[in-house]
Design an enzyme around this catalytic site. Structure first.
Site, PDB file in Angstrom:
ATOM      1  N   LYS A 161       0.858  -1.194   0.000  1.00 30.53           N
ATOM      2  CA  LYS A 161       0.000   0.000   0.000  1.00 30.53           C
ATOM      3  C   LYS A 161       0.892   1.241   0.000  1.00 30.53           C
ATOM      4  CE  LYS A 161      -4.010   1.936   2.516  1.00 30.53           C
ATOM      5  NZ  LYS A 161      -4.874   1.770   3.709  1.00 30.53           N
ATOM      6  N   SER A 181      -9.873   1.718   2.581  1.00 23.61           N
ATOM      7  CA  SER A 181      -8.987   2.505   1.743  1.00 23.61           C
ATOM      8  C   SER A 181      -7.915   1.679   1.019  1.00 23.61           C
ATOM      9  CB  SER A 181      -8.286   3.555   2.594  1.00 23.61           C
ATOM     10  OG  SER A 181      -7.427   2.935   3.533  1.00 23.61           O
ATOM     11  N   SER A 229     -10.119  -0.648   6.792  1.00 23.00           N
ATOM     12  CA  SER A 229      -9.493  -0.432   5.480  1.00 23.00           C
ATOM     13  C   SER A 229      -8.777  -1.641   4.892  1.00 23.00           C
ATOM     14  CB  SER A 229      -8.511   0.741   5.555  1.00 23.00           C
ATOM     15  OG  SER A 229      -9.221   1.947   5.498  1.00 23.00           O
TER      16      SER A 229
END
Ligand SMILES: [Mg+2]
Ligand SMILES: [Zn+2]
Lengths: 477, 478, 91
Positions: free
Chosen positions: B79, B154, B178
């Site tokens: 990420k 997210s 997330s």
């Protein structure tokens, strides 16, 4: 004071003193805590507030902060860290990690040499900011500058903020408070406490009021960079506030800047535009809970504090505890040395004078063996040398880092002359200048100087001035 | 070229056994990425050269007989909110576009030491604020199972990368769901470990007391493997728990015989009927596998969303104050520093980030702290207390991961409250600091995957993986 | 909200302030549900996992390279970070 404020008025002052701790590294990261390095060389992700960086508390900073707390008679308590949020270019994360409602040290006091007790509300840990330099513009000051340059070497350096209670009543007490605090910090090795390098910084909260009435509105004075400036700034500010009140005005609560060159304070910002710091608990740190064992260990390792050392030295030497000799020797840390002269069989009162006069450049533990100084004090006490000769011998011993005072005195021809020999020189002097003798007998003290001078000259300085005076006085009857 | 296995565990075994080279493995995955990431947009940056170099190093180490670590040659997607030295780390924000950190996050150092091969930095909602990966300065990520729909967020890029076969495993971060919510929406396994189990050092902070890094994987075994590697004490993170990590892969195979599985009788409503149905089937499957279902209540859960949307923005407002145009990242030109701050932050942050900064600044400001932030911390306590009572009766608690399956783009992006409701079942664990994982369990509306969420008490990863493994074995019809 | 935007150093146009205010009002509205709770006896939870006294030895660690860091800065000069004139800020 009486000339500063009229009868019935009183100055109220509290001090906030920031001291940089003498650690090797920063409060929350491992980059060096070092003054004077090339800009932006002592930086790491934490110091620069890089995304993703996290703080980890420096154990030695905690230990030094605890020393400060104990030296100021504080209670050490479990504590937490908060974020104080505000924007400023030398504040890397846009928040300062500080202590808020649960500081490490609370409720202490500091006794001034004169005996006045000043309360210490708290002494908490926090991180320092970086340093901005303002470039361009006429004055090189922040106003009118073209741009600023930021060095983050100082950012994250551990600070202890020591907040006094508003117990200070005169500018002299404020000066004493700061110099006593400085002496304590040096003694316990917590900080080098150099006001000129900024490792000790002082803000003063000043108000004035009529005795018996509530305290007045206070102003905070910043940028006070020496103990002398502190006294001047407080006096200026007290007088300014009094004048405003006396002419029917009111004091606004504000932060004011001391301009040492101009000798005045001016408004930095008013309370209305003070920032909203949005304090909240720092989620990247956990509570600090100093256990009894840790506190006890710090207490045990705490050295004797300046006040105790001064009274010990004064008692041993018979000197005035508030006198200059005692305070200078303790400040230099040479009091143990003076006392060791006594242990070596010397005269400590004379040793105090010797060390004060001749050891200014020496370290706390001077190179000269204390037995040499002890021997010299005994020679002087027993009039084997005069005080003038003793000074000469002392200077040579200090230069050489030691030496047998008897041998040095002998080499210089300082062997003692006995009183009968001095009597002979006195006879010669009276015979040589009967006029002076007559004047002396008539009570003209000035004439004695001439007679003593002749004796000293004839004896090539070996006669002890005190002995000569005593003989002259005795002859006069 | 050898047939490349689909799991990290099998890849590492094959590479260590010299059945295939790390280079072959990484070339295969770079090929899949080249083929399909144009449609998916899982990556902000594909680090092909770095991946090839890393694979070469692994191959050289194996050739020289050196110890190459348990993830030898395993491609992994990261990420884009974890710092990678010299490699852009953007948080999908214009604020950090092009910024190259001068240091590695601890998880990156750990993965490198284990022989893993980073293939790229994945897309996210800007600064991890969102549930759809639509709030990205680099465009949205599409759900590989239906490209008209969101992957969740997210960590949408990391979930999509695994679902699309770009890498067998990836890392995400989970502040309010997330990792778990995009895992559910993309049909993969997602784990949020206990707060403090995995170091946050180098994870760009959103809400410090809630953030936690965890893996995405196609199997529970792979999720356990990655968790084992990245978990462990880190002296650079003061909130890192100094405890050894138990064997989670073994736990995942252990079964659930005799375990007590909590069913929340007062769960906040709102789940789609198919989602509720899959949850019921999950309970039935676990019961069949030897577990006992016990009823528990979590009465304060309905307040979790409120507490979260005060605490997370409050911390975020402070964490994101450092983006001021002074030391790194974007700077807008202005006549003075104060004007530069306002202009830089207006230009660098997207609307959702601004909304949360405003919300958090308000919640902390003088006169409002007690009414908002202070109250939220108390609600947080109530929720933690609820869980404590529940875990006195149950070893784990089961609930849906997301109330809904993957939704179409634009559905919620302009209605913050409806977007926030996506996290209603995931947020409570973050507030409590507990672990939770999402395991794919059958499908819901439009044939899209449904995730079942396994919650456990702090450091309850062993129980959590036992149940996760059993759910996977029971295999909800896909 | 304008004051909050100033505190947060976010330049937001007046038209957007209205938009933001409406959206945030909806969110704040949702928060009313906690108003009914009696929380007087509840201690705030400030830490997810109970650790205390996490300390590090006072030992130097390597520093970042100044040139690398300054190269990533929006403006630098003379080994330092350069910013426009500092006015209108607290000290
Ligand atoms: Mg202060
Ligand atoms: Zn301070």
């Amino acid at each position: 004071m009486s000339e500063l404020l009229p009868e019935g008025w009183e100055l109220i002052c509290g001090l906030e003193v920031h001291v940089e701790l003498a650690t090797k590294t920063k409060l929350f990261s491992g980059s060096p805590n070092r003054f004077g390095d090339e800009p932006n060389t002592n930086i790491d992700p934490v110091t620069l507030g890089l995304p993703g960086a996290l703080p980890v508390l420096n154990e030695q900073a905690v230990e030094l902060a605890m020393r400060i707390g104990l030296a100021l008679n504080c209670t050490i308590q479990p504590c937490t860290f908060h974020r104080k949020n505000y924007f400023y270019p030398d504040m890397p994360k846009a928040y300062q990690i500080s202590q808020y409602d649960q500081p490490l040290n609370i409720d202490g006091h500091l006794d001034l040499p004169g005996g006045v007790r000043i309360g210490v509300e708290r002494a908490h840990l926090e991180e320092d900011t970086g340093k901005s330099t303002h470039i361009g513009g006429a004055t090189g000051r922040i106003h009118g500058s073209e741009f600023s340059l930021i060095d983050f070497n100082r950012a994250g350096v551990p600070l202890v903020e020591i907040v006094s209670r508003p117990d200070i009543r005169t500018s002299e007490q404020a000066r004493q408070y700061v110099s006593e605090l400085r002496a304590i910090l040096l003694a316990i090795g917590a900080s080098d406490a150099k006001m000129e390098e900024g490792s000790m910084r002082c803000d003063a909260n000043v108000s004035v009021h009529r005795v018996g009435e509530p305290f007045g509105t206070r102003c905070e004075i910043k940028n006070v960079n020496s103990i002398r400036a502190l006294g001047r700034a407080i006096e200026y500010e007290a007088r300014r506030q009094y004048d405003i009140i006396e002419s029917g005005g009111t004091i606004r609560q504000e932060t004011r800047h001391w301009d040492d060159a101009e000798g005045r304070t001016h408004t930095l910002r008013t309370k209305e535009d003070a920032d909203d710091y949005r304090y909240f608990l720092e989620p990247d740190l956990v509570p600090l809970v100093p256990g009894d064992e840790w506190i006890a260990r710090v207490r045990t390792n705490l050295p004797m504090l300046p006040a105790a050392r001064r009274s010990r030295l004064a008692t041993a030497t018979g000197a005035d505890v508030q006198g200059e000799a005692v305070s200078v020797i303790v400040e230099r840390g040479q009091d143990d040395y003076v006392l060791s002269v006594g242990e070596a069989g010397g005269d400590v009162a004379r040793a105090l004078v010797y060390v004060q006069q001749a050891f200014a450049e020496e370290p706390p533990t001077p190179r000269v063996p204390s037995k040499d100084i002890a021997a010299l004090t005994v020679m002087e006490r027993d009039s084997k040398v005069t005080s003038t000769q003793a000074k000469t011998v002392l200077a040579e011993i200090v230069t050489n880092g030691g030496g047998d005072p008897a041998a040095i005195a002998a080499a210089k021809g300082f062997e003692a002359i006995d009183t009968s020999e001095v009597e002979g020189f006195v006879d010669q002097a009276i015979a040589a200048d009967p006029d002076a003798w007559q004047k002396f007998c008539n009570g003209e003290q000035k004439a004695m100087g001439a007679l003593v001078g002749m004796v000293m000259k004839a004896s090539k300085g070996k006669a002890d001035g005190k002995v000569v005076t005593a003989i002259l006085n005795a002859r006069r009857g | 070229m050898a047939n490349i296995p689909t799991t990290a565990a099998a890849i590492a075994d094959a590479v260590r056994a010299k059945e295939m080279s790390a280079t072959e493995v990484v070339e295969h995955h770079l090929g899949v990425i080249a083929q399909r990431d144009g449609d998916i947009n899982a990556f902000n940056l594909v680090t092909a050269d770095i991946a090839r170099d890393a694979a070469k190093r692994v191959d050289a180490a194996i050739a020289s007989g050196a110890d190459v670590g348990v993830l030898a040659g395993v491609p992994i997607a990261i990420k884009d909110n974890m710092c990678t030295r010299g490699v852009p780390t953007t948080c999908s924000s214009n604020m950090l576009a092009g910024w190259k950190p001068p240091y590695d996050a601890t998880v990156i150092t750990t993965l490198n030491a284990a022989g893993a091969v980073m293939v790229g930095k994945t897309n996210l909602d800007e600064f991890a604020m969102g549930s759809s990966t639509e709030n990205s300065a680099f465009g949205p990520t599409r759900n590989p199972l239906d490209t008209s729909r969101v992957p969740g967020g997210s960590s949408g890029g990391s979930a999509a990368a695994v679902a699309a076969g770009f890498a067998p495993v990836s890392l995400g971060s989970d502040t309010g769901g997330s990792i778990r919510q995009p895992a559910a929406l993309c049909g993969v396994v997602g784990v949020k470990p206990t707060y403090g189990l995995v170091s946050r050092y180098g994870l760009v902070a959103f809400a410090s007391s809630l953030d936690q890094i965890g893996p995405f994987a196609t199997t529970v075994d792979d999720a356990a493997l990655i968790t084992e590697v990245i978990a462990g004490h880190d002296p650079k993170d003061s909130t890192s728990i100094p405890r050894p990590v138990p064997s989670l892969r073994a736990a995942a195979r252990e079964g659930v015989q005799g375990m007590r599985i909590g069913r929340v009788t007062d769960l906040p409503e709102g789940a789609e009927p198919e989602v509720a149905a899959r949850l019921d089937e999950a309970f039935a499957a676990l019961e069949k596998a030897g577990a006992r279902i016990v009823d528990v209540t979590l009465p304060s859960l309905s307040y979790a969303l409120t507490a979260y949307y005060l605490i997370a923005p409050a911390e975020a407002s402070s964490n994101l104050a450092r983006y001021d145009g002074v030391r790194y990242g974007l700077r807008a030109s202005a006549a003075d520093t104060n004007a530069m701050y306002g202009a830089t932050r207006a230009a660098g942050f997207g609307d959702e980030v601004k909304r949360r900064i405003m919300l958090g600044t308000y919640a902390l400001s003088a006169g409002y702290y007690d009414a908002y932030y202070g109250k939220a911390l108390k609600v947080r306590r109530l929720i933690a207390d609820d869980f404590e009572r529940a875990y006195a009766q149950a070893d784990v608690v089961l609930m849906p991961t997301s109330p809904m399956v993957a939704f179409p783009f634009g559905d919620k992006v302009d209605d913050p409250m409806s977007m926030y409701l996506c996290d209603i079942y995931t947020i409570p664990t973050n507030l409590a600091g507990h672990p939770a994982m999402s395991v794919p369990f059958g499908t819901g509306a439009h044939g899209l995957p449904v995730g079942v969420q396994v919650l456990a008490p702090a450091l309850g990863e062993v129980a959590m993986f036992r149940v996760g493994g059993a759910l996977e074995a029971a295999g909800g019809a896909r | 909200m304008a004051k909050v935007a100033r505190l947060a150093r976010l330049d937001i146009a007046d038209s957007d302030i209205t938009h933001f205010t409406e959206q945030l009002a909806k969110v704040m509205d949702h928060f009313r549900d906690v108003d009914a709770l009696d929380l007087s006896a509840v201690a705030p939870m400030t830490q997810p996992y109970p650790l205390v006294n996490v300390l590090r030895a006072d030992e130097e660690q390597p520093c970042l390279d100044r040139d690398e860091v300054l190269a990533a800065a929006p403006a630098a000069e003379d080994g330092r970070f350069r910013v426009p004139p500092i006015i209108g800020l607290v000290d």
